[in-house]
Design an enzyme around this catalytic site. Structure first.
Site, PDB file in Angstrom:
ATOM      1  N   HIS B 123      34.036  43.764  45.694  1.00 45.71           N
ATOM      2  CA  HIS B 123      34.350  45.031  45.035  1.00 45.71           C
ATOM      3  C   HIS B 123      33.113  45.451  44.220  1.00 45.71           C
ATOM      4  O   HIS B 123      32.359  44.594  43.764  1.00 45.71           O
ATOM      5  CB  HIS B 123      35.545  44.761  44.115  1.00 45.71           C
ATOM      6  CG  HIS B 123      36.141  45.950  43.456  1.00 45.71           C
ATOM      7  ND1 HIS B 123      35.581  46.548  42.353  1.00 45.71           N
ATOM      8  CD2 HIS B 123      37.277  46.641  43.722  1.00 45.71           C
ATOM      9  CE1 HIS B 123      36.354  47.556  41.970  1.00 45.71           C
ATOM     10  NE2 HIS B 123      37.397  47.646  42.784  1.00 45.71           N
ATOM     11  N   ASP B 200      36.109  36.455  40.912  1.00 42.77           N
ATOM     12  CA  ASP B 200      36.849  37.675  40.604  1.00 42.77           C
ATOM     13  C   ASP B 200      38.270  37.468  41.121  1.00 42.77           C
ATOM     14  O   ASP B 200      38.510  37.476  42.328  1.00 42.77           O
ATOM     15  CB  ASP B 200      36.154  38.856  41.296  1.00 42.77           C
ATOM     16  CG  ASP B 200      37.022  40.114  41.351  1.00 42.77           C
ATOM     17  OD1 ASP B 200      38.175  40.083  40.875  1.00 42.77           O
ATOM     18  OD2 ASP B 200      36.530  41.131  41.878  1.00 42.77           O
ATOM     19  N   GLN B 203      42.627  40.104  42.750  1.00 45.70           N
ATOM     20  CA  GLN B 203      43.598  40.167  43.851  1.00 45.70           C
ATOM     21  C   GLN B 203      44.234  38.803  44.118  1.00 45.70           C
ATOM     22  O   GLN B 203      44.999  38.653  45.078  1.00 45.70           O
ATOM     23  CB  GLN B 203      42.915  40.659  45.139  1.00 45.70           C
ATOM     24  CG  GLN B 203      42.270  42.033  45.032  1.00 45.70           C
ATOM     25  CD  GLN B 203      43.283  43.162  44.903  1.00 45.70           C
ATOM     26  OE1 GLN B 203      44.486  42.971  45.104  1.00 45.70           O
ATOM     27  NE2 GLN B 203      42.806  44.349  44.543  1.00 45.70           N
ATOM     28  N   LYS B 226      47.427  44.627  37.824  1.00 48.92           N
ATOM     29  CA  LYS B 226      47.714  44.284  39.220  1.00 48.92           C
ATOM     30  C   LYS B 226      48.766  43.182  39.324  1.00 48.92           C
ATOM     31  O   LYS B 226      49.059  42.679  40.404  1.00 48.92           O
ATOM     32  CB  LYS B 226      46.428  43.846  39.938  1.00 48.92           C
ATOM     33  CG  LYS B 226      45.404  44.978  40.096  1.00 48.92           C
ATOM     34  CD  LYS B 226      44.243  44.530  40.941  1.00 48.92           C
ATOM     35  CE  LYS B 226      43.014  45.414  40.787  1.00 48.92           C
ATOM     36  NZ  LYS B 226      43.168  46.756  41.360  1.00 48.92           N
ATOM     37  N   CYS B 366      36.185  51.004  46.650  1.00 46.51           N
ATOM     38  CA  CYS B 366      35.145  50.472  45.758  1.00 46.51           C
ATOM     39  C   CYS B 366      34.406  49.318  46.418  1.00 46.51           C
ATOM     40  O   CYS B 366      34.099  48.313  45.783  1.00 46.51           O
ATOM     41  CB  CYS B 366      35.725  50.036  44.418  1.00 46.51           C
ATOM     42  SG  CYS B 366      36.473  51.382  43.515  1.00 46.51           S
TER      43      CYS B 366
END
Lengths: 151, 412
Positions: B123, B200, B203, B226, B366
């Site tokens: 991302h 990261d 997700q 999220k 993104c």
């Protein structure tokens, strides 16, 4: 409701211009070229115009994007070619009002011709940017170059 | 009629509405998830009963607000199995967390000639901050390639990570390709070369049990919104010794020890990073979201999503002209399914699906370098969560088919 509403946006004229874009390609002897991107989707439109005697003598575009952005660019080239720069800028403004859901004068509507059909995009707010991209590019180009070619 | 995992749909009143005259099918969960009543109530209760600024007052409400804000930190620490609450720093988002690590830690440890290694499927928030560090420190930014299936190519990872590498920063779960990356293995490789491992987790944390100690990551970032919590609250996990050496990214109240006229000293972890009045209600909302997820059980969330992917993916693949990005094996694919229809721009597809009540994302997500890598300008993306139903998966497939037919008719 479902897909029936889509017919308002994707009218035959629009699909036709998306499938068979007019004036797509490079313009030799362009007075100016402006590239604009839609940062939310990565679409790119390149508008090139040749200005002569205060008029848009030739208008072409390249780039990639969705049905709406491509059709809108194609329609723009067909209705604004041969327009005086000043009038073209007025019509760009009128188009901008139209796709935002505002009413425009009958004269502007007439002069926008088939491009006025893109006005139904006002019902699909997420897509207004797609419709506007090429017109904004041309407006920027005329803003930069419009005064240089009165000879 | 299925009602999501554990009949959870009843907790999400927003899902029970019509959009464009059709029942809403919300499949944009990778962008943000909906919030259950429990989370909304926790936030409302906080403002109705306990609202005050934290760490400042001696009065009772200030005490209560501080207790709740700090109890939320304990909850976050336990949720990702951090060794200490001092390792949990609240941020605004994953993006802010990664920016802080890059600007404060990256600029500290990366020197001229060093390397920063990321991957092709990142991302922008895990690309652009590292570009900035690389430019400022005259370091090289390197990319791990993907396999044909869209998975991280571990052979490429082993080539790209060298003794010059100082930072390896990779998405735990990918926001377009729908894969889960082997962070533990990457961390081991990074550490062998003396590099720091950053993941990261935006997700990943909402969808699976994450154990930061087992992964042996040095830093880990994720967002509340999220995973059922409100927007504006995120988390940066860091190993305690690294957070100690990392300078604060922002300065002001709350994060100081003593302020003199010309300089100041910082307070201890984790507050040295939390300048100004923090997002107190966000932290409380995040704690409530974690309670909700714990009650469902992350193993159950993951198992349910696997089932719905196993059900949906083959149906999508059977649509003529549909290209799916990432692995076609449902066992390797998360609930994030990016696709394109031949001859159709994803924006047109998404507008069509919206008319059928189906909310998907269309665009570059993104991830423009990934779009270049895949040689597309954009894709559509449907992303599932535990409250989505099998009937909604059917509706997605039907709607895609209808959109395809609409444009086929319209164009011919």
């Amino acid at each position: 409701m479902g897909l029936a509403k889509l017919n308002q946006l994707y009218r035959e004229v629009i699909l036709d211009h998306a499938q068979h874009p007019r004036n797509r390609g490079e313009l030799t002897n362009a007075s100016g070229v402006v590239e604009l991107r839609n940062p939310t989707c990565g679409d790119v439109i390149n508008v090139a115009a040749q200005l002569k005697d205060g008029k848009i003598a030739a208008l072409k575009f390249t780039g990639s994007g969705c049905t709406i952005s491509q059709a809108s660019a194609s329609l723009m080239t067909t209705v604004l070619v041969n327009q005086p720069v000043q009038r073209a800028r007025e019509l760009i403004m009128a188009f901008s009002h139209l796709i935002s859901g505002e009413t425009i004068s009958d004269q502007d509507d007439d002069d926008l011709g088939d491009a006025a059909l893109v006005g139904s995009v006002a019902e699909f707010p997420a897509r207004i940017k797609c419709a506007a991209l090429a017109w904004h590019a041309l407006d920027e180009l005329l803003d930069q170059k419009g005064d240089d070619h009165h000879d | 009629m299925d009602k999501g995992l554990n009949e959870s749909r009843k907790d999400f009143p927003i899902l029970d509405q019509q959009v464009n005259g059709e029942p809403l099918v919300y499949l944009d969960n990778a962008a943000t998830t909906q919030k259950p009543n429990q989370v909304l109530t926790a936030i409302l209760n906080y403002y109705q009963a306990d609202n005050a600024n934290v760490h400042r007052g001696v009065h009772t409400l200030a005490e209560r607000a501080t207790d709740r804000y700090e109890a939320a930190r304990d909850k976050v620490a336990a949720f990702i199995n951090a060794a200490s609450r001092k390792s949990i720093v609240y941020t605004r988002s994953t993006t802010e967390a990664l920016n802080w690590v890059a600007a404060s830690f990256g600029n500290l440890v990366v020197n001229e000639g060093d390397e920063i290694v990321i991957s092709q499927l990142e991302h922008h928030s895990n690309i652009v901050p590292w570009q900035q560090v690389a430019q400022k420190r005259h370091a090289t930014l390197k990319y791990i390639d993907l396999t044909k299936d869209g998975e991280l190519d571990m052979a490429s990872a082993k080539r790209q990570i060298t003794d010059k590498t100082k930072i390896v920063s990779i998405a735990h779960a990918a926001n377009v390709m729908g894969v889960v990356n082997p962070i533990k293995e990457l961390a081991a490789i990074a550490h062998q070369h003396g590099a720091y491992m950053i993941a990261d987790g935006a997700q990943a944390v909402p969808h699976m049990k994450v154990d930061v100690q087992d992964l042996d990551v040095d830093f880990y970032a994720f967002s509340g919104h999220k995973m059922l919590a409100p927007t504006g609250i995120g988390v940066l996990y860091g190993k305690q010794d690294l957070l100690e050496m990392m300078p604060p990214a922002q300065f002001g109240g709350e994060m100081i020890d003593f302020v003199h006229h010309q300089d100041a000293s910082w307070t201890q972890l984790p507050w040295k990073f939390e300048a100004g009045t923090p997002n107190i209600s966000g932290a409380i909302g995040l704690a409530s979201a974690i309670d909700y997820l714990n009650q469902l059980g992350m193993a159950n969330v993951q198992a349910y999503e696997r089932e719905i992917v196993a059900y949906t993916l083959p149906k999508l693949l059977s649509i003529d002209g549909l290209t799916l990005y990432g692995p076609s094996d449902p066992n390797k694919h998360t609930g994030v399914m990016a696709f394109n229809l031949a001859g159709l721009h994803p924006h047109d597809v998404a507008t069509g699906l919206d008319m059928e009540g189906v909310a998907v994302r269309a665009g570059h997500h993104c991830a423009q370098p990934l779009m270049d890598y895949l040689n597309v300008t954009a894709t559509a993306r449907a992303s599932f969560y535990f409250y989505n139903t099998f009937a909604e998966a059917d509706k997605l497939v039907e709607a895609i088919t209808a959109v395809k037919e609409f444009f086929a008719d319209g164009i011919s």
